[in-house]
Structures are given as C-alpha cells and as structure tokens.
Design a protein around this motif. Structure first.
Motif, PDB file in Angstrom:
ATOM      1  N   GLN A 164       0.860  -1.178   0.000  1.00 11.07           N
ATOM      2  CA  GLN A 164       0.000   0.000   0.000  1.00 11.07           C
ATOM      3  C   GLN A 164       0.894   1.223   0.000  1.00 11.07           C
ATOM      4  OE1 GLN A 164      -2.403   0.743   3.467  1.00 11.07           O
ATOM      5  NE2 GLN A 164      -4.098   1.583   2.261  1.00 11.07           N
ATOM      6  N   TYR A 165       0.757   2.023  -1.036  1.00 11.69           N
ATOM      7  CA  TYR A 165       1.598   3.204  -1.183  1.00 11.69           C
ATOM      8  C   TYR A 165       0.706   4.430  -1.346  1.00 11.69           C
ATOM      9  CZ  TYR A 165       5.071   6.416  -3.109  1.00 11.69           C
ATOM     10  OH  TYR A 165       5.878   7.504  -3.335  1.00 11.69           O
ATOM     11  N   LYS A 166       0.795   5.331  -0.381  1.00 14.04           N
ATOM     12  CA  LYS A 166       0.008   6.573  -0.388  1.00 14.04           C
ATOM     13  C   LYS A 166      -1.477   6.301  -0.572  1.00 14.04           C
ATOM     14  CE  LYS A 166       3.721   9.654  -1.852  1.00 14.04           C
ATOM     15  NZ  LYS A 166       4.167  10.720  -2.795  1.00 14.04           N
ATOM     16  N   GLY A 167      -1.956   5.293   0.144  1.00 15.43           N
ATOM     17  CA  GLY A 167      -3.377   4.974   0.147  1.00 15.43           C
ATOM     18  C   GLY A 167      -3.843   4.084  -0.976  1.00 15.43           C
ATOM     19  N   ALA A 168      -2.968   3.734  -1.912  1.00 15.79           N
ATOM     20  CA  ALA A 168      -3.365   2.891  -3.041  1.00 15.79           C
ATOM     21  C   ALA A 168      -2.728   1.521  -2.898  1.00 15.79           C
ATOM     22  CB  ALA A 168      -2.944   3.540  -4.363  1.00 15.79           C
ATOM     23  N   TRP A 169      -3.540   0.483  -3.067  1.00 15.26           N
ATOM     24  CA  TRP A 169      -3.029  -0.878  -3.010  1.00 15.26           C
ATOM     25  C   TRP A 169      -2.444  -1.261  -4.366  1.00 15.26           C
ATOM     26  CZ3 TRP A 169      -2.050  -3.891   1.013  1.00 15.26           C
ATOM     27  CH2 TRP A 169      -2.668  -3.602   2.214  1.00 15.26           C
TER      28      TRP A 169
END
Length: 463
Positions: A144-149
């Motif tokens: 999960q990077y900056k709220g995106a999976w």
C-alpha cells in the motif's frame, strides 16, 4: 369416475372401481423441441449448445479483459534496468520499517516469500566479511503506497539465462487501479532517492560481472585527500590535471579530440598509489570501477564493452598493470592465460571502437617492465612516481597522528624532529621505508615508542 357396472344400493364402491384422475399438463416448447426434434436427437443440438456455451465463456473473458484494461494499469521492470534493484531495496526497506514499528503512514503487507542477496567482501589481508539483505522473492506481494493498493508480482525465467552473465531473466510487475497510475513515477523516484541516500557522501566500488558493472560490497566512507601524504606538490599536480580535464569537455569536442584521459602511477609497494586514487575519487564525488584483467572469461569483446559502458562519474582502476601483460602475454598467478590480447587491450584504450568520457588510472610497481606501446601519449597522458617516504612526508604523517592526541606540543616537535633526522640518515645509507609501514607503526604505538622503533622498519633499497 365410476365404472358403468351396476352397483347395488347401500354398498360402497370397491377401490378397484375408482380410477384416480391424472392432471393433464400441456407439454412445454423446450420438452417438445428436445423430444421431437430429430436434428437435436442426432447430435447437432448438443454441438450447438456447446458452441453457445463457448461463445458465452469467451464473451466473459473478453469482457473481463476489457474491464481490466480500463480499470487497471501495470508497470513492468526487468532486471536489466537500474530501477529493478532500487525497487527491491525499497520494498526491503519498507518491510524493515514495519518490523521495527507498529504503525506506518504507508503500511506494507509483510512478505512471506523472501530471497536473500549475499555480498562477500574479500580483503587484501585475507579476511572477508559477508552481508545479507532480504528482498521480496518470486511470487505475488501486496503493498500500500500513499493509500493505493498495488499488486507486486516478481517472476523468474529459469529456462533461459542472460547470455553473458548467466543470470536468469527476472521481471517485477506492479498492478494498481488506473486512477493511481501517477503513483508509479513517485514510487520509483522515492526508491531511487533511497538508493542514492545510502551512497551519499560515500565511495562506491564497482567490479565487472560479465559485461556489466555492479557495486561491490557496501558504499565506503570517503577518505579525505589530505589523509594521503605524498611528496610536496605531487597530489596537487595530479588533482589539477584531472580537474582541468573535466572542465574542458567542450574544448575537446571543438577540436575533435577523443574525450578521455589516462594516468599511470608507479612506485614501490605501500607508497600510497591506490589510496591516493580512492581519496581523489571521493574528493571529486566519483566512483571507482575496479577492472581485473586476469579474470577468467574476460575476452577482448567483453573488455571493449566494459570500458565503453562504465558508470557515469567513475574512475576505471587497473592495478598492477605490469603483471597483467608481461611480455605482451596475460597470465594469472595460477598459470591461466587469459583470452585478452595485448593488442585488444591497446585498442580498447584508444582504438576506433573505444569509448569516450573516460578516466583510467593504472598502477604498477615496475614501470620498467611496461611495453612502450602501452605508455605512449594518448593512452597514458600523465605519468607520476609515488616513491617511498621522505623526511618531510614522515614528519607530516607523524604530526597528523600525534598532534591531535593531547600530547604536549613541545614533545610532538621534539619527536618529529628526531623522526625526520632518522629518515634522512637512513635514506643517506641507501635504506627506505614505505608510508604504509610508518602508518602501521603510528597506529600501534605512542609517539615516543614510534620514534624509537621506526629504525626497524627500514629496508635496503632494491638495486
């Protein structure tokens, strides 16, 4: 419904005389089609039904693929790209952070499929050290990077290898929603900055791996240029020449001169040749590419490729060049003759196919053994001798070791004067001492003991 037979009055009918009525259900179209259609009964109907189901399945697949293309975006990174190592190191770093902290702003699902990368550093004194780094192994991972999976799939092709290095082909594929595709450049930039941060202010040593240059061991702290004590004016002369070359790129281009420079440092062992090159590289924020001409499997074509594709801002260092080509034949210590030819090496230095934007440093203990064709101008542009310790060098090194250790200034000056006189006296008698030997003596002893024991280090100068 009763039978027509007469029934006597007052008597109940026999069960055999009663017929249960059946409900008359009209036949459906499907049952009529299946039962009465001769073509369906002959097998054509079953075939048509199979075709219909296949078409339905293909429609579902096409619809899913279309929906996936519209909603998802993928990014593929292969192991020939520099970003491949950066991304794996970034994942390893994030996994380490999650292990050490209970909460993260950008959490990462911990990987359960890991690979180990081992780096072994062999030192000249025979000792060695091994470093282990755990990275995401082949398989599917989720981050999960900056709220995106994102789905991270690392795949390894074991049936085919890279031709020159013998390493399996690998790819890492990142998949996320199409709306989050803008995060790919941000993630790669963060991974690059993380990799560069680990090398900031440090010297990176590269070694040849097949036809590629790869970092060897961990980045090392830069050595101050002043820590290598050479004869007066020698270090300044070499540094000035290198800086002048770097500032004259356009000057070379305007005159059609190949933009490359060669240096040869010669002198006895332990005089500081390699140490000075490392310090100079660190002072100019350059890396070092260490080239071993005696490496098995290194041929002329690979040498051409390595010299033409050295990493940017790096010195190519070839140590003990006299041992690599003795009488124009390259033979290793165990008697193995390499496939690199002397003419191939010369052509790689300044031939038609040789690369540009390159700085090569060569070192030797026996300059008299070098072929004149190797050290001619154009291949070697500056030759400097780094000799054994002089009285002035010994005094400077002594002051740097003991002048900052709280010793009284009067004692330091007295010991320094005594040391200088000893060096002058031994040199007059034809004896010498290397800077490496003096440095080892100063590391192990106090100032007074070092001066007393320094005479034992002098050896007769070779004829």
């Amino acid at each position: 419904m009763l039978r027509n037979a007469p029934v006597s009055s007052g008597a109940l009918p026999s069960p055999l005389d009663i017929v249960t009525p059946t409900s008359a259900t009209p036949p459906t179209f499907l049952s009529t089609f299946l039962n009465d259609n001769p073509y369906f009964q002959a097998g054509f109907g079953l075939m048509a039904l199979g075709v219909g189901l296949t078409a339905l399945r293909q429609g579902v697949v096409i619809g899913t693929t279309t929906l996936r293309r519209r909603m998802l975006v993928t990014l593929e990174i292969n192991n020939k790209d520099k970003a491949y190592e950066w991304f794996l190191a970034w994942m390893s770093h994030q996994n380490t952070l999650q292990t050490s902290k209970s909460r993260l702003l950008t959490p990462l699902t911990r990987s359960h499929q890991l690979s180990v990368e081992t780096t072994v550093e062999q030192r000249k004194n025979g000792s060695s050290s091994a470093l282990f780094k755990l990275v995401a192994g082949p398989g599917t991972h989720y981050v999960q990077y900056k709220g995106a999976w994102m789905q991270v799939k690392r795949e390894r092709e074991t049936r085919s290898m890279q031709l020159m290095s013998g390493i399996p082909w690998e790819t890492v594929t990142l998949t996320t929603l199409s709306r989050d595709r803008r995060l790919f450049p941000e993630l790669l930039t963060e991974a690059r900055d993380l990799a560069m941060r680990g090398q900031e202010g440090k010297l990176v040593i590269h070694t040849a791996w097949g036809i590629e240059w790869r970092p060897f061991g961990q980045p090392r702290l830069k050595r101050p240029l002043q820590s290598v004590v050479l004869a007066p004016g020698l270090a300044e002369n070499i540094e000035y020449d290198v800086k002048a070359f770097l500032d004259r790129r356009q000057w070379y281009a305007d005159r059609g001169i190949p933009y490359r420079r060669g240096y040869l440092l010669h002198g006895p062992p332990g005089s500081g040749k390699t140490s000075f090159i490392q310090a100079l590289a660190g002072n100019l924020s350059y890396d070092i590419c260490l080239l071993n001409l005696s490496e098995r499997g290194l041929a002329d074509d690979k040498l051409f490729h390595l010299l033409s594709n050295a990493p940017e801002r790096s010195f190519i260092l070839i140590e003990d060049i006299d041992a690599a080509f003795n009488k124009r034949v390259q033979t290793s210590e165990d008697g193995y003759q390499s496939s690199i030819t002397f003419s191939g090496f010369l052509n790689a230095l300044d031939g038609v196919a040789s690369g540009e934007e390159r700085i090569i440093f060569m070192t030797t203990n026996h300059v008299e053994k070098l072929d004149s064709a190797l050290i001619r101008p154009g291949r070697v542009d500056l030759i400097e001798k780094i000799d054994d310790a002089t009285a002035e060098q010994a005094t400077i090194l002594f002051d740097r070791f003991y002048g900052e250790q709280g010793t009284q200034d009067s004692l330091v000056k007295e010991f320094s004067t005594t040391l200088s006189n000893i060096v002058k006296e031994e040199m007059a008698n034809g004896r010498r001492v290397s800077m490496a030997a003096l440095q080892g003596l100063f590391i192990r002893n106090e100032a007074g003991d070092a001066v007393t024991k320094c005479r034992d280090l002098f050896t007769p100068k070779p004829s």
